[in-house]
Design a protein around this motif. Structure first.
Motif, mmCIF file in Angstrom:
data_model
loop_
_atom_site.group_PDB
_atom_site.id
_atom_site.type_symbol
_atom_site.label_atom_id
_atom_site.label_comp_id
_atom_site.label_asym_id
_atom_site.label_seq_id
_atom_site.Cartn_x
_atom_site.Cartn_y
_atom_site.Cartn_z
ATOM 1 N N ILE A 64 0.835 -1.214 0.000
ATOM 2 C CA ILE A 64 0.000 0.000 0.000
ATOM 3 C C ILE A 64 0.872 1.268 0.000
ATOM 4 C CG2 ILE A 64 -1.809 1.272 1.215
ATOM 5 C CD1 ILE A 64 -2.863 -1.406 0.387
ATOM 6 N N PRO A 65 0.725 2.123 -1.020
ATOM 7 C CA PRO A 65 1.417 3.411 -0.977
ATOM 8 C C PRO A 65 0.847 4.257 0.157
ATOM 9 C CG PRO A 65 0.415 3.006 -3.145
ATOM 10 C CD PRO A 65 -0.087 1.956 -2.231
ATOM 11 N N ARG A 66 1.743 4.842 0.963
ATOM 12 C CA ARG A 66 1.307 5.654 2.115
ATOM 13 C C ARG A 66 1.569 7.103 1.761
ATOM 14 N NH1 ARG A 66 0.302 1.283 6.014
ATOM 15 N NH2 ARG A 66 0.777 -0.496 4.709
ATOM 16 N N MET A 67 0.502 7.805 1.368
ATOM 17 C CA MET A 67 0.686 9.138 0.788
ATOM 18 C C MET A 67 -0.016 10.220 1.610
ATOM 19 S SD MET A 67 0.662 8.091 -3.202
ATOM 20 C CE MET A 67 1.455 9.599 -3.714
#
Lengths: 89, 206
Positions: free
Chosen positions: A50-53
């Motif tokens: 999961i990209p944590r943006m």
């Protein structure tokens, strides 16, 4: 994260698109990696696919520095020394 | 791809509930029949799903994300602050056969990390989180030129959204009024079900 997502990801802070992707581990999807914004110098971890943006105020400095330590050999010097919002300097 | 509204409803019933709902995010899972009605309206009346890039801000359990993928969106990205909910949504998307076209990102609706053709979102109704509506609306129009946003019904809310959309350089194009039956997700919900009047706004950038 699937590579196709790069087509639409943008920096949540300075809105720059496209971002740069560095992959650390990959199985069916990119498992761990980092997304770099060339304009504002922010970096965003990809953890457990999961990209944590998150915006700066919702990020955890300790966890972020731990991520940088973990992947130190794979990260560009610019991120380690001057990455936003946190670096190892 | 899904062929009828009732097939969509049946598929959406298989998306999981929040296992650990967090009050500060006002999390609850929208009922499948209303989600199906909304997506059918968005997809068939406006042609805003099939072949489009769709973003679901505050995706939670992924009802809109998964539903839009089932209706033939080119790709859908679900964005939420709650990683636990995202993981569950990702699992549900895989179970329902749309793992390939759905993507999930940990992010804040007010600072969307992606660009899309269309946003479909169910922001918190603002009872417990003041200003949440504003952040979601701002994020939606930043993310896409067309946004569908679900809000509490009533003229006061309509007035607020009309003027805020204008401030953001957009306008309300259409409103779809709906009634939603909510099960008691939180312990302070005393009634078994309570019906809520809501409006789905179609907002476009001018």
């Amino acid at each position: 994260m699937k590579r196709r997502l790069m087509d639409i990801l943008a920096c949540p802070i300075c809105k720059s698109h496209p971002l740069e992707l560095i992959v650390f581990t990959e199985k069916d999807e990119i498992d761990e990696g980092v997304l770099l914004c060339g304009r504002c110098g922010r970096w965003y971890p990809i953890i457990e696919t999961i990209p944590r943006m998150l915006p700066d105020d919702l990020r955890d400095a300790t966890e972020d520095r731990g991520f940088l330590e973990k992947w130190k050999p794979h990260l560009p010097e610019g991120v380690l020394k001057g990455g936003k919002p946190f670096s190892l300097e | 791809m899904i062929a009828s509204k009732s097939d969509l409803e049946i598929a959406l019933e298989r998306v999981g509930q929040f296992s650990n709902p967090k009050i500060r995010f006002e999390q609850y899972r929208l009922p499948a029949p209303q989600v199906a009605e909304i997506l059918w309206y968005v997809g068939l009346r406006h042609g805003d799903i099939e072949g489009r890039v769709v973003a679901d801000l505050g995706c939670g359990t992924g009802m809109f994300t998964i539903g839009a993928a089932l209706m033939g969106a080119e790709m859908v990205v679900g964005i939420d602050l709650d990683t636990e909910a995202i993981m569950a949504a990702r699992g549900a998307a895989g179970r329902l056969g749309v793992g390939g076209s759905t993507h999930f990102v940990e992010g804040d609706a007010g600072h969307p990390p992606a660009r899309a053709d269309v946003v479909i979102q169910n922001p918190p109704f603002g009872v417990r989180v003041r200003e949440a509506d504003r952040a979601f609306l701002r994020g939606a129009l930043e993310c896409a030129p067309t946004a569908y946003s679900l809000h509490k019904g009533g003229l006061k809310v309509r007035g607020f959204i009309a003027s805020y959309a204008k401030e953001l350089g957009g306008r309300i194009d259409e409103i779809l009024p709906l009634k939603i039956k909510l099960p008691p997700t939180y312990q302070f919900h005393k009634k078994r079900f309570h019906a809520v009047d809501v409006d789905l706004y179609r907002i476009v950038r001018d």
